[in-house]
Design a protein around this motif. Structure first.
Motif, PDB file in Angstrom:
ATOM      1  N   ASP A  25      49.818  -5.056  11.626  1.00  0.00           N
ATOM      2  CA  ASP A  25      50.061  -6.428  12.082  1.00  0.00           C
ATOM      3  C   ASP A  25      50.865  -6.479  13.374  1.00  0.00           C
ATOM      4  O   ASP A  25      50.582  -7.283  14.268  1.00  0.00           O
ATOM      5  CB  ASP A  25      50.704  -7.283  10.989  1.00  0.00           C
ATOM      6  N   TYR A  29      50.274  -8.536  17.117  1.00  0.00           N
ATOM      7  CA  TYR A  29      51.226  -9.427  17.777  1.00  0.00           C
ATOM      8  C   TYR A  29      51.628  -8.890  19.151  1.00  0.00           C
ATOM      9  O   TYR A  29      51.821  -9.660  20.095  1.00  0.00           O
ATOM     10  CB  TYR A  29      52.465  -9.628  16.908  1.00  0.00           C
ATOM     11  N   GLU A  54      59.264 -15.990  17.344  1.00  0.00           N
ATOM     12  CA  GLU A  54      58.790 -15.618  16.014  1.00  0.00           C
ATOM     13  C   GLU A  54      59.255 -16.661  15.010  1.00  0.00           C
ATOM     14  O   GLU A  54      60.461 -16.852  14.808  1.00  0.00           O
ATOM     15  CB  GLU A  54      59.306 -14.238  15.610  1.00  0.00           C
ATOM     16  N   VAL A  73      59.283  -7.522  12.163  1.00  0.00           N
ATOM     17  CA  VAL A  73      58.443  -7.704  13.345  1.00  0.00           C
ATOM     18  C   VAL A  73      59.301  -7.867  14.592  1.00  0.00           C
ATOM     19  O   VAL A  73      58.976  -7.343  15.662  1.00  0.00           O
ATOM     20  CB  VAL A  73      57.499  -8.911  13.155  1.00  0.00           C
ATOM     21  N   PRO A  81      54.332 -14.513  11.196  1.00  0.00           N
ATOM     22  CA  PRO A  81      53.763 -13.400  10.419  1.00  0.00           C
ATOM     23  C   PRO A  81      53.809 -13.606   8.912  1.00  0.00           C
ATOM     24  O   PRO A  81      54.443 -14.530   8.395  1.00  0.00           O
ATOM     25  CB  PRO A  81      54.634 -12.226  10.844  1.00  0.00           C
ATOM     26  N   HIS A 131      49.464 -15.502  10.489  1.00  0.00           N
ATOM     27  CA  HIS A 131      48.904 -14.666   9.431  1.00  0.00           C
ATOM     28  C   HIS A 131      48.820 -15.509   8.164  1.00  0.00           C
ATOM     29  O   HIS A 131      49.847 -15.967   7.642  1.00  0.00           O
ATOM     30  CB  HIS A 131      49.797 -13.444   9.213  1.00  0.00           C
ATOM     31  N   ILE A 143      44.673 -12.847  10.516  1.00  0.00           N
ATOM     32  CA  ILE A 143      45.517 -13.360  11.591  1.00  0.00           C
ATOM     33  C   ILE A 143      44.666 -14.266  12.462  1.00  0.00           C
ATOM     34  O   ILE A 143      43.679 -13.834  13.060  1.00  0.00           O
ATOM     35  CB  ILE A 143      46.139 -12.213  12.418  1.00  0.00           C
TER      36      ILE A 143
END
Length: 255
Positions: free
Chosen positions: A31, A35, A47, A55, A116, A149, A249
Motif C-alpha cells: 500500500d 501512496y 494523511e 504510512v 489508508p 483504501h 485503493i
C-alpha cells in the motif's frame, strides 16, 4: 464480557497493539508503494487517519513531507513516539495533528491526500463520506491526487458468523507474552452496507494467564464512492487498484 469500548479509544488494546496487528496483515502489502507514487520526493502529503504513523513514517523516509491527522489521541500518541525515534532528517518531515477528517481545514494545500487502511469506512457512508471527500478536495492543489483504501463490499457481506471461541490472531510478542484476538460478535446489514463487529483483545502472560481483556467495537460502512467524490470536485483518475484481496485503493484527481 467486559464493557465494549470504541475501537482505538484511550485505554483500549486495539491502539496499543495496532502495529503488531498491521505488521501481520498481508492484505496491506504494497500500500505504501501506491501512496508514494502520488507525490514526488520533496512533495507534500496530507494523511487522513494517520493512526500510529505506519504510512506517515514510510512516506517521510522516502523524502515526502507528511501532515498526519487522526481523531484518536491514543493513536496519535503512538505516532508521536514513533516520530521521536526516527533520524532527525526524517522526523522533521512529519507533522502530527489531532483533527476530524470530516471537518478539517488546515488553510493550505498538498500535492496528494491519502486515507489508508479503510479509514473512510470507519464513518457512516453518506454525509460523513461526502464531507471527507470535500476535505480532500479542499486540501489538494489543482491536479493533485487523493487515494482512499476501501473494503470490498462482497468481502464484508460474506464474512462467516462470529465464533467467540476461535482465535483469529495469536502471536507471541517481543516480551514473551501473547496477543490473542477473537471475533465476539459480527453482523452485516444491507441497507445500509454496514459491518459491525466486536473484537476481543486478550493479552496472555508467559504462564498462560489472561492478564488483559478489551472487547472493542469495529464498524465499517461501504457505498459507491464515485458520486460522493464527484460532488466534491474529484474524478476517478484510474481503475481502483486491488490490494490484498480484501479492498481496493481508489485514486481521484482534483481538476
Amino acid at each position: 464480557m467486559a464493557k465494549v469500548r470504541p475501537y482505538y479509544a484511550d485505554g483500549g488494546l486495539s491502539a496499543a497493539f495496532y502495529d503488531e496487528i498491521t505488521a501481520a496483515d498481508a492484505s496491506l502489502a504494497g500500500d505504501v508503494d501506491v501512496y508514494a507514487e502520488l507525490a514526488a520526493e520533496g512533495g507534500s502529503v496530507l494523511e487522513l487517519g494517520a493512526g500510529s504513523g505506519r504510512v506517515t513514517q514510510a512516506l517521510a523516509e522516502r523524502g515526502v513531507s507528511v501532515t498526519g491527522v487522526d481523531l484518536s489521541a491514543a493513536m496519535l500518541a503512538r505516532a508521536e513516539a514513533r516520530r521521536k525515534g526516527l533520524p532527525p532528517e526524517v522526523a522533521n518531515r512529519i507533522e502530527l495533528r489531532r483533527g476530524d477528517m470530516t471537518a478539517l481545514d488546515l488553510k493550505r494545500t498538498f500535492d496528494a491526500v491519502v486515507c489508508p487502511f479503510f479509514t473512510l469506512a470507519h464513518v457512516p457512508a453518506g454525509a460523513a463520506w461526502k464531507n471527507t471527500f470535500a476535505t480532500a478536495a479542499r486540501h489538494l492543489a489543482p491536479g493533485g491526487l487523493a487515494a482512499f483504501h476501501l473494503p470490498r463490499l462482497e468481502i464484508m457481506r460474506n464474512l462467516p458468523p462470529a465464533n467467540p471461541q476461535a482465535p483469529v490472531f495469536d502471536r507471541t510478542l517481543a516480551d514473551g507474552r501473547r496477543l490473542v484476538l477473537f471475533v465476539a460478535e459480527r453482523t452485516f446489514r444491507d441497507p445500509p452496507a454496514k459491518l459491525d463487529q466486536v473484537l476481543e483483545y486478550v493479552v496472555v502472560d508467559t504462564a498462560g494467564r489472561a492478564v488483559q481483556r478489551s472487547p472493542e467495537r469495529l464498524t465499517y460502512w461501504m457505498t459507491e464512492p464515485e458520486p460522493l467524490a464527484a460532488a466534491a470536485g474529484l474524478t476517478l483518475d484510474r481503475p481502483p487498484r486491488e490490494l490484498g484481496g480484501a479492498g481496493d485503493i481508489w485514486i481521484f484527481r482534483k481538476a
